[in-house]
Design a protein around this motif. Structure first.
Motif, PDB file in Angstrom:
ATOM      1  N   LEU A   1       0.826  -1.204   0.000  1.00 14.36           N
ATOM      2  CA  LEU A   1       0.000   0.000   0.000  1.00 14.36           C
ATOM      3  C   LEU A   1       0.862   1.256   0.000  1.00 14.36           C
ATOM      4  O   LEU A   1       2.013   1.219   0.433  1.00 14.36           O
ATOM      5  CB  LEU A   1      -0.892   0.014   1.245  1.00 14.36           C
ATOM      6  N   PRO A   2       0.285   2.380  -0.437  1.00 18.73           N
ATOM      7  CA  PRO A   2       1.035   3.635  -0.325  1.00 18.73           C
ATOM      8  C   PRO A   2       1.152   4.010   1.159  1.00 18.73           C
ATOM      9  O   PRO A   2       0.384   3.496   1.990  1.00 18.73           O
ATOM     10  CB  PRO A   2       0.186   4.632  -1.094  1.00 18.73           C
ATOM     11  N   PRO A   3       2.073   4.886   1.500  1.00 15.57           N
ATOM     12  CA  PRO A   3       2.196   5.301   2.903  1.00 15.57           C
ATOM     13  C   PRO A   3       0.874   5.884   3.406  1.00 15.57           C
ATOM     14  O   PRO A   3       0.178   6.576   2.660  1.00 15.57           O
ATOM     15  CB  PRO A   3       3.284   6.374   2.873  1.00 15.57           C
ATOM     16  N   SER A   4       0.547   5.579   4.641  1.00 12.21           N
ATOM     17  CA  SER A   4      -0.696   6.111   5.205  1.00 12.21           C
ATOM     18  C   SER A   4      -0.495   7.565   5.599  1.00 12.21           C
ATOM     19  O   SER A   4       0.622   8.010   5.870  1.00 12.21           O
ATOM     20  CB  SER A   4      -1.147   5.287   6.406  1.00 12.21           C
ATOM     21  N   ARG A   5      -1.602   8.277   5.638  1.00  9.66           N
ATOM     22  CA  ARG A   5      -1.538   9.705   5.975  1.00  9.66           C
ATOM     23  C   ARG A   5      -1.216   9.948   7.452  1.00  9.66           C
ATOM     24  O   ARG A   5      -0.647  10.954   7.801  1.00  9.66           O
ATOM     25  CB  ARG A   5      -2.869  10.367   5.632  1.00  9.66           C
ATOM     26  N   ASP A   6      -1.602   8.997   8.299  1.00 10.31           N
ATOM     27  CA  ASP A   6      -1.371   9.189   9.732  1.00 10.31           C
ATOM     28  C   ASP A   6      -0.048   8.608  10.207  1.00 10.31           C
ATOM     29  O   ASP A   6       0.294   8.703  11.372  1.00 10.31           O
ATOM     30  CB  ASP A   6      -2.521   8.618  10.553  1.00 10.31           C
ATOM     31  N   GLY A   7       0.691   7.977   9.306  1.00 13.84           N
ATOM     32  CA  GLY A   7       2.011   7.466   9.650  1.00 13.84           C
ATOM     33  C   GLY A   7       2.013   6.173  10.428  1.00 13.84           C
ATOM     34  O   GLY A   7       3.054   5.741  10.892  1.00 13.84           O
ATOM     35  N   LEU A   8       0.869   5.552  10.614  1.00 14.57           N
ATOM     36  CA  LEU A   8       0.795   4.319  11.387  1.00 14.57           C
ATOM     37  C   LEU A   8       0.984   3.109  10.468  1.00 14.57           C
ATOM     38  O   LEU A   8       0.052   2.440  10.070  1.00 14.57           O
ATOM     39  CB  LEU A   8      -0.536   4.223  12.132  1.00 14.57           C
ATOM     40  N   GLU A   9       2.230   2.858  10.111  1.00 14.67           N
ATOM     41  CA  GLU A   9       2.557   1.736   9.221  1.00 14.67           C
ATOM     42  C   GLU A   9       2.833   0.458   9.996  1.00 14.67           C
ATOM     43  O   GLU A   9       2.531  -0.616   9.547  1.00 14.67           O
ATOM     44  CB  GLU A   9       3.808   2.076   8.393  1.00 14.67           C
ATOM     45  N   ASP A  10       3.428   0.585  11.149  1.00 15.17           N
ATOM     46  CA  ASP A  10       3.825  -0.553  11.955  1.00 15.17           C
ATOM     47  C   ASP A  10       2.595  -1.121  12.680  1.00 15.17           C
ATOM     48  O   ASP A  10       1.903  -0.396  13.386  1.00 15.17           O
ATOM     49  CB  ASP A  10       4.879  -0.076  12.979  1.00 15.17           C
ATOM     50  N   PRO A  11       2.300  -2.419  12.505  1.00 10.64           N
ATOM     51  CA  PRO A  11       1.121  -3.001  13.169  1.00 10.64           C
ATOM     52  C   PRO A  11       1.131  -2.787  14.677  1.00 10.64           C
ATOM     53  O   PRO A  11       0.081  -2.592  15.273  1.00 10.64           O
ATOM     54  CB  PRO A  11       1.224  -4.500  12.841  1.00 10.64           C
ATOM     55  N   ASP A  12       2.301  -2.815  15.321  1.00  9.21           N
ATOM     56  CA  ASP A  12       2.368  -2.581  16.753  1.00  9.21           C
ATOM     57  C   ASP A  12       1.957  -1.144  17.086  1.00  9.21           C
ATOM     58  O   ASP A  12       1.275  -0.888  18.085  1.00  9.21           O
ATOM     59  CB  ASP A  12       3.762  -2.858  17.301  1.00  9.21           C
ATOM     60  N   ALA A  13       2.350  -0.199  16.246  1.00  6.31           N
ATOM     61  CA  ALA A  13       1.966   1.201  16.461  1.00  6.31           C
ATOM     62  C   ALA A  13       0.472   1.379  16.281  1.00  6.31           C
ATOM     63  O   ALA A  13      -0.169   2.137  17.014  1.00  6.31           O
ATOM     64  CB  ALA A  13       2.733   2.108  15.511  1.00  6.31           C
TER      65      ALA A  13
END
Length: 97
Positions: free
Chosen positions: A79-91
């Motif tokens: 996927l493209p980068p998310s707008r909220d920056g929450l890429e890491d499943p733990d985050a």
């Protein structure tokens, strides 16, 4: 030529295009049968669009396949980068708490 919005969009386009060609259908025929604008379908078929859930079901129906066949094997790395920056499943899980 424009680049796909994401690797997931590109892969979806490849899957749609492959099946459409197996059935010897052109983009116009698929778009018409699915109730879509031809230019919108052409963008999806080229891996440039981001179809809705309902559009995916319509396309799968027209192409005689299960919607899941179009969606199998994807993950968040495609996927493209998310707008909220929450890429890491733990985050993501931490933010949900």
């Amino acid at each position: 030529m424009p680049e796909p919005k994401s690797e997931a969009s590109r892969i979806l386009g490849v899957r749609l295009r492959r099946r459409r060609r197996q059935l010897s259908l052109n983009q116009e025929a698929v778009a018409h049968l699915a109730g879509l604008n031809v230019s919108n379908y052409a963008r999806i078929d080229r891996g440039l669009g981001n179809p809705t859930f309902h559009t995916l079901i319509r396309l799968a129906t027209v192409l005689g396949i299960e919607p899941g066949d179009l969606m199998t094997g994807f993950n968040s790395a495609q996927l493209p980068p998310s707008r909220d920056g929450l890429e890491d499943p733990d985050a993501v899980m931490a933010s949900a708490r």
